[in-house]
Motif scaffolding. Structure first.
Motif, mmCIF file in Angstrom:
data_model
loop_
_atom_site.group_PDB
_atom_site.id
_atom_site.type_symbol
_atom_site.label_atom_id
_atom_site.label_comp_id
_atom_site.label_asym_id
_atom_site.label_seq_id
_atom_site.Cartn_x
_atom_site.Cartn_y
_atom_site.Cartn_z
ATOM 1 N N GLY A 88 0.707 -1.201 -0.025
ATOM 2 C CA GLY A 88 -0.022 -0.081 -0.069
ATOM 3 C C GLY A 88 1.126 1.160 -0.087
ATOM 4 N N THR A 89 1.811 1.166 0.816
ATOM 5 C CA THR A 89 2.958 2.357 0.782
ATOM 6 C C THR A 89 3.187 2.849 -0.683
ATOM 7 O OG1 THR A 89 3.508 1.840 3.191
ATOM 8 C CG2 THR A 89 4.990 3.392 1.792
ATOM 9 N N ASN A 92 0.716 4.018 -2.909
ATOM 10 C CA ASN A 92 0.064 5.536 -2.416
ATOM 11 C C ASN A 92 1.097 6.542 -2.894
ATOM 12 O OD1 ASN A 92 -2.359 4.969 -1.154
ATOM 13 N ND2 ASN A 92 -1.429 5.029 1.013
ATOM 14 N N HIS A 114 -3.227 8.590 5.835
ATOM 15 C CA HIS A 114 -1.945 7.663 6.156
ATOM 16 C C HIS A 114 -0.807 8.197 6.201
ATOM 17 C CE1 HIS A 114 0.792 3.976 6.176
ATOM 18 N NE2 HIS A 114 0.070 3.501 7.246
ATOM 19 N N SER A 116 1.805 7.335 4.395
ATOM 20 C CA SER A 116 2.262 7.150 3.072
ATOM 21 C C SER A 116 1.662 7.996 2.096
ATOM 22 C CB SER A 116 2.022 5.509 2.761
ATOM 23 O OG SER A 116 0.384 5.221 2.825
ATOM 24 N N ASN A 165 -7.613 4.142 8.731
ATOM 25 C CA ASN A 165 -6.952 3.012 9.359
ATOM 26 C C ASN A 165 -7.032 3.066 11.068
ATOM 27 O OD1 ASN A 165 -4.999 5.389 8.381
ATOM 28 N ND2 ASN A 165 -3.613 4.616 9.682
ATOM 29 N N ASP A 190 -6.939 5.956 -1.033
ATOM 30 C CA ASP A 190 -6.324 4.877 -0.256
ATOM 31 C C ASP A 190 -7.514 4.051 0.227
ATOM 32 O OD1 ASP A 190 -5.124 3.469 1.387
ATOM 33 O OD2 ASP A 190 -3.848 5.013 2.290
ATOM 34 N N VAL A 192 -6.822 0.745 1.109
ATOM 35 C CA VAL A 192 -5.885 -0.302 1.795
ATOM 36 C C VAL A 192 -6.731 -0.964 2.796
ATOM 37 C CG1 VAL A 192 -4.053 -0.751 3.337
ATOM 38 C CG2 VAL A 192 -3.582 0.595 1.060
ATOM 39 N N GLN A 193 -7.399 -0.198 3.757
ATOM 40 C CA GLN A 193 -8.078 -0.891 4.939
ATOM 41 C C GLN A 193 -9.515 -1.289 4.415
ATOM 42 O OE1 GLN A 193 -7.026 -1.925 7.563
ATOM 43 N NE2 GLN A 193 -5.053 -0.862 7.757
ATOM 44 N N SER A 213 -3.760 -3.506 -0.608
ATOM 45 C CA SER A 213 -2.389 -4.096 -0.217
ATOM 46 C C SER A 213 -2.971 -5.588 0.236
ATOM 47 C CB SER A 213 -1.829 -3.322 1.023
ATOM 48 O OG SER A 213 -0.954 -4.033 1.710
ATOM 49 N N HIS A 215 -1.376 -7.886 2.346
ATOM 50 C CA HIS A 215 -1.462 -8.226 3.759
ATOM 51 C C HIS A 215 -2.459 -7.652 4.838
ATOM 52 C CE1 HIS A 215 0.786 -5.131 6.015
ATOM 53 N NE2 HIS A 215 0.866 -4.471 4.856
ATOM 54 N N LYS A 216 -3.478 -6.740 4.346
ATOM 55 C CA LYS A 216 -4.668 -6.252 4.991
ATOM 56 C C LYS A 216 -5.791 -7.005 4.862
ATOM 57 C CE LYS A 216 -1.812 -2.567 6.142
ATOM 58 N NZ LYS A 216 -1.282 -2.378 7.408
HETATM 59 C C1 LIG Z 1 -4.826 3.402 5.292
HETATM 60 C C2 LIG Z 1 -3.392 2.715 4.980
HETATM 61 N N1 LIG Z 1 -2.907 3.234 3.908
HETATM 62 C C3 LIG Z 1 -1.455 2.468 3.464
HETATM 63 C C4 LIG Z 1 -1.022 1.612 4.350
HETATM 64 C C5 LIG Z 1 0.365 1.004 4.070
HETATM 65 O O1 LIG Z 1 0.009 -0.168 3.471
HETATM 66 P P1 LIG Z 1 1.658 -1.371 3.539
HETATM 67 O O2 LIG Z 1 1.495 -1.849 4.759
HETATM 68 O O3 LIG Z 1 1.033 -2.462 2.714
HETATM 69 O O4 LIG Z 1 2.734 -0.503 2.930
HETATM 70 C C6 LIG Z 1 -1.575 1.230 5.697
HETATM 71 C C7 LIG Z 1 -0.955 0.276 6.379
HETATM 72 O O5 LIG Z 1 -1.258 0.468 7.743
HETATM 73 C C8 LIG Z 1 -2.959 1.915 5.790
HETATM 74 O O6 LIG Z 1 -3.479 1.521 6.909
#
Ligand SMILES: Cc1ncc(COP(=O)(O)O)c(C=O)c1O
Length: 412
Positions: A88-89, A92, A114, A116, A165, A190, A192-193, A213, A215-216
């Motif tokens: 995710g980082t 983003n 976040h 990132s 998040n 974003d 990711v969550q 992402s 792993h989430k």
């Molecule tokens: C909202 C959000 N964006 C981005 C990320 C970053 O994702 P990654 O851990 O896959 O780099 C996270 C991780 O906690 C997140 O919660």
């Protein structure tokens, strides 16, 4: 002391994981699919020989399926693009720095993004962009009127997250997308969550780009993606290869892509039951805690939220002390975003919501997964209540005037 395997497993069994926003356990079916892929011993998908072409075909099929899972467009000539990233980082960073074009211009992000998103936004500011942090109301929802006023011809890019998040608060992305669309400004979200936890339909959302992402969502660490509208122009962050049309050079991992696709497919297959289960466990945690600790406050509780995230303030105790004591008592939670863990700074998300300082100081994040059970929540609530009461008693004893020779009066 040498920790035996059995002892380590017993400790592990006793720990209740309420920190699933940091990462989620890989689903066994995802592991199986990745192991089967690994066993194939695939060639590099960029290699020109037939083994390489086989790997490429498999990778492109996975890209296509992921686009379908996220409801991207797949018409001839207008297929939305899935750009694989390391997580995710990176997705983003790629969105923010790749979609913005050269300076000058205005970039709008929300105050609750976040790190990132926040840190690449800081970098864009150093490069000559005007960066505006859009405020949120007391429930954590961005102010659309303020956004409307800021969407001027100078505005190059807007990035607002789908679900927060730390609090789980959902942003009105469809509404924001139509405001941006009317002014011809690309919108990145974003997600990711949010992906899996709520229905995410790329076309319906109306965004130009969306980050996710692996792993989430019970997929593997090391893979994420940026889903990109077919018409969006993007500059790469990295150089040195032609993979993924040069947008994200570097050898792609077919096996990680298998894992991401499987994880998404499992969410789609079991969407309703998983989401019901998440909100039921989250609600059980909140209602039982608030019954036993009536002064507890659920931050963002008044807004629509992701079903698995709960941010709770325990007035009168220090979040770091509470966090450490809970860790020792076998409850894993978080004082904020995993990416800022180790940092003891108060949450910028809660600050942006104007949460009173005493509540910010006592706030913890709990996040459940589909593997969290009701008995685990019962046990976690017992442990949280007992740790909270213990810390409160300690604090009260410390603050009580010392019954010394002077009747508790302080002598200087
Ligand atoms: C909202 C959000 N964006 C981005 C990320 C970053 O994702 P990654 O851990 O896959 O780099 C996270 C991780 O906690 C997140 O919660």
């Amino acid at each position: 002391m040498r920790v035996t395997k059995r002892f380590a497993m017993e400790i592990h069994d006793r720990i209740i994981n309420l920190d699933n926003n940091a990462t989620t356990p890989v689903d066994p079916q995802v592991n199986e699919a990745m192991a089967a892929c690994q066993a194939q011993g695939l060639a590099n998908p960029a290699s020109q020989h037939s083994a390489g072409q086989r790997a490429r075909r498999q990778l492109e099929q996975l890209r296509d399926q992921i686009c379908v899972h996220l409801r991207g467009r797949r018409t001839s000539g207008a297929t939305d693009r899935v750009i694989f990233t390391s997580g995710g980082t990176e997705a983003n960073n790629l969105a923010l720095c790749g979609l913005v074009g050269p300076p000058p211009g205005r970039v709008i992000v929300s105050a609750v993004e976040h790190p990132s998103i926040q840190e690449p936004a800081d970098e864009l500011q150093r490069c000559g962009f005007e960066v505006i942090r859009l405020g949120v109301d007391a429930t954590g929802v961005v102010c659309c009127q303020q956004l409307t006023d800021l969407l001027t011809p100078e505005t190059r890019l807007v990035s607002i997250m789908l679900g927060n998040n730390e609090t789980g608060v959902l942003q009105p992305i469809r509404q924001i997308a139509s405001l941006c669309e009317a002014k011809g400004v690309p919108l990145h979200t974003d997600a990711v969550q949010a992906v899996g936890k709520i229905d995410v339909n790329f076309q319906d959302l109306g965004v130009a780009a969306l980050s996710l992402s692996g792993h989430k969502l019970h997929g593997p660490v090391g893979i994420g993606a940026l889903l990109l509208r077919s018409t969006s122009k993007i500059d790469p962050l990295l150089r040195g290869g032609r993979q993924q049309q040069g947008v994200r050079p570097g050898t792609e991992s077919v096996c990680l892509a298998v894992g991401l696709e499987r994880a998404l497919a499992l969410w789609l297959d079991q969407a309703q039951s998983r989401r019901q289960q998440l909100s039921a466990t989250r609600d059980q945690l909140e209602s039982h805690l608030c019954r036993q600790i009536p002064q507890a406050v659920i931050n963002g509780g008044g807004a629509p939220r992701l079903p698995h995230t709960s941010n709770i303030s325990f007035p009168g105790v220090d979040r770091q002390q509470l966090f450490l004591a809970l860790d020792q008592a076998g409850v894993a939670c978080s004082t904020g975003s995993a990416c800022s863990s180790g940092a003891t700074d108060p949450s910028p998300v809660l600050r942006a919501m104007n949460v009173p300082e005493a509540l910010v100081e006592g706030a913890l994040r709990f996040s459940v997964s589909v593997q969290t059970t009701h008995p685990q929540i019962e046990l976690a609530v017992d442990r949280i209540v007992s740790v909270f009461n213990h810390l409160r008693r300690d604090l009260q004893a410390k603050n009580r005037p010392h019954p010394g020779r002077h009747g508790g009066a302080k002598t200087l």
